[in-house]
Scaffold this motif. Structure first.
Motif, PDB file in Angstrom:
ATOM      1  N   GLY A  79       0.798  -1.216   0.000  1.00 50.39           N
ATOM      2  CA  GLY A  79       0.000   0.000   0.000  1.00 50.39           C
ATOM      3  C   GLY A  79       0.832   1.268   0.000  1.00 50.39           C
ATOM      4  N   LYS A  85      -2.860   6.711  -0.640  1.00 56.93           N
ATOM      5  CA  LYS A  85      -4.123   6.011  -0.870  1.00 56.93           C
ATOM      6  C   LYS A  85      -4.729   5.464   0.421  1.00 56.93           C
ATOM      7  CE  LYS A  85      -3.299   4.818  -5.680  1.00 56.93           C
ATOM      8  NZ  LYS A  85      -3.348   3.759  -6.711  1.00 56.93           N
ATOM      9  N   ARG A 135      -0.310  -1.202   4.897  1.00 50.74           N
ATOM     10  CA  ARG A 135      -0.655  -2.318   5.772  1.00 50.74           C
ATOM     11  C   ARG A 135       0.496  -3.311   5.837  1.00 50.74           C
ATOM     12  NH1 ARG A 135      -2.955  -2.475   0.856  1.00 50.74           N
ATOM     13  NH2 ARG A 135      -3.236  -4.462  -0.240  1.00 50.74           N
ATOM     14  N   ASN A 170      -3.835   3.074   2.386  1.00 47.64           N
ATOM     15  CA  ASN A 170      -3.908   1.607   2.514  1.00 47.64           C
ATOM     16  C   ASN A 170      -2.563   0.976   2.855  1.00 47.64           C
ATOM     17  OD1 ASN A 170      -2.607   1.921   0.067  1.00 47.64           O
ATOM     18  ND2 ASN A 170      -3.830   0.409  -1.026  1.00 47.64           N
ATOM     19  N   SER A 179      -4.102   4.819   7.941  1.00 44.72           N
ATOM     20  CA  SER A 179      -4.682   4.074   6.820  1.00 44.72           C
ATOM     21  C   SER A 179      -6.014   3.460   7.221  1.00 44.72           C
ATOM     22  CB  SER A 179      -3.714   2.973   6.347  1.00 44.72           C
ATOM     23  OG  SER A 179      -2.587   3.528   5.712  1.00 44.72           O
ATOM     24  N   CYS A 180      -6.901   3.299   6.227  1.00 39.35           N
ATOM     25  CA  CYS A 180      -8.241   2.784   6.529  1.00 39.35           C
ATOM     26  C   CYS A 180      -8.741   1.770   5.503  1.00 39.35           C
ATOM     27  CB  CYS A 180      -9.245   3.936   6.639  1.00 39.35           C
ATOM     28  SG  CYS A 180      -9.360   4.948   5.145  1.00 39.35           S
ATOM     29  N   TRP A 181      -7.961   1.485   4.433  1.00 37.46           N
ATOM     30  CA  TRP A 181      -8.367   0.502   3.443  1.00 37.46           C
ATOM     31  C   TRP A 181      -7.529  -0.766   3.585  1.00 37.46           C
ATOM     32  CZ3 TRP A 181     -12.657   1.245   0.848  1.00 37.46           C
ATOM     33  CH2 TRP A 181     -13.078   2.543   0.539  1.00 37.46           C
ATOM     34  N   ASN A 182      -8.173  -1.910   3.467  1.00 38.97           N
ATOM     35  CA  ASN A 182      -7.434  -3.167   3.417  1.00 38.97           C
ATOM     36  C   ASN A 182      -7.180  -3.556   1.968  1.00 38.97           C
ATOM     37  OD1 ASN A 182      -6.253  -5.627   3.981  1.00 38.97           O
ATOM     38  ND2 ASN A 182      -8.192  -6.690   4.193  1.00 38.97           N
ATOM     39  N   THR A 183      -8.231  -3.753   1.190  1.00 39.68           N
ATOM     40  CA  THR A 183      -8.067  -4.107  -0.220  1.00 39.68           C
ATOM     41  C   THR A 183      -8.857  -3.130  -1.073  1.00 39.68           C
ATOM     42  OG1 THR A 183      -9.902  -5.667  -0.014  1.00 39.68           O
ATOM     43  CG2 THR A 183      -7.682  -6.560   0.173  1.00 39.68           C
ATOM     44  N   MET A 184      -8.223  -2.587  -2.093  1.00 38.96           N
ATOM     45  CA  MET A 184      -8.859  -1.686  -3.028  1.00 38.96           C
ATOM     46  C   MET A 184      -8.146  -1.854  -4.370  1.00 38.96           C
ATOM     47  SD  MET A 184     -11.101   0.548  -3.839  1.00 38.96           S
ATOM     48  CE  MET A 184     -11.897   0.830  -2.256  1.00 38.96           C
ATOM     49  N   LEU A 200      -3.466  -2.600   9.649  1.00 41.25           N
ATOM     50  CA  LEU A 200      -3.363  -1.310   8.983  1.00 41.25           C
ATOM     51  C   LEU A 200      -2.373  -0.430   9.719  1.00 41.25           C
ATOM     52  CD1 LEU A 200      -7.115  -0.577   8.194  1.00 41.25           C
ATOM     53  CD2 LEU A 200      -5.377  -1.419   6.622  1.00 41.25           C
TER      54      LEU A 200
END
Length: 234
Positions: free
Chosen positions: A155, A159, A163, A161, A190-195, A186
């Motif tokens: 990541g 973005k 992690r 992400n 960060s706040c997204w795992n998969t994008m 994370l």
């Protein structure tokens, strides 16, 4: 004390479009997984995975084979990963005792009998999370500490992400038949795992969330790209 066993059925891709929030939660969310003093097991219908948990208190808990699985003992035709998400404890498998600290993982291969869970201190019990799949061969039972897992940094800060992934049971880690198991954390900010979101048509992907603040929520973006729904999980 003992074992609780249930079946869980997922909605098909055609049924999904008609589900409201309650229907989505019933079909895709396992609640009441961790029950003090019990082993809970839930069999999923698509690929015969079993997801479960065990919180032993003063007395050890034995992993029993539910009659519905039609086997002499739970791992007769299965493999299993066990990760400890609570206080110190131990898992005995096939007569061998494995001391397990927080986030230690034990892979137990097909054919191993006599799986027993224990907590070192009933006031601060171990919380064992279990995932099991059918297995076509036997691989060695292996204990993995967090620093022994394969480490990945993925990541970007821009973005949101960033992690860190620890791969325990994986082609680059402990060998297995079907099971893949690890822990993702994370990084701060960060706040997204998969994008972008993605799906697996022939394999289940099971997520367990832990160590979340009481006010934190996880958003699952579900459905086909042209018709999505959000499932919020505490």
């Amino acid at each position: 004390m003992g074992t609780t066993f249930t079946y869980h059925f997922n909605a098909s891709s055609s049924e999904y479009a008609s589900l409201g929030t309650a229907g989505l939660r019933k079909s895709f969310l396992l609640e009441q997984l961790f029950v003090p003093g019990r082993v809970t097991l839930t069999a999923t219908e698509p690929d015969r995975a079993v997801v479960g948990a065990a919180i032993p208190l003063a007395e050890p808990l034995r992993l029993e084979a539910p009659p519905e699985l039609r086997c002499r003992f739970f791992l007769e035709q299965r493999e299993m990963g066990v990760i400890n998400l609570g206080g110190a404890g131990a898992v005995t498998a096939g007569g061998v005792r494995h001391e397990m600290a927080t986030e230690d993982l034990l892979y137990i291969g097909r054919g191993v009998e006599g799986v027993v869970f224990e907590s070192t201190d009933a006031a601060k019990p171990a919380r064992f999370y279990l995932v099991s799949y059918p297995a076509h061969t036997a691989y060695p039972t292996t204990l993995v500490r967090p620093d022994q897992a394969n480490q990945l940094e993925l990541g970007m800060v821009e973005k949101g992400n960033r992690r860190r992934i620890r791969q325990y049971v994986h082609p680059k880690g402990v060998r297995s038949c079907q099971l893949v198991m690890g822990v993702t954390r994370l990084q701060p900010g960060s706040c997204w795992n998969t994008m972008p979101p993605h799906t697996h048509m022939r394999r289940s992907e099971v997520y367990l969330y832990f160590d979340l603040p009481a006010t934190a929520r996880v958003a699952h973006f579900m459905g086909r790209p042209d018709e999505t729904r959000v499932l919020w999980v505490g």
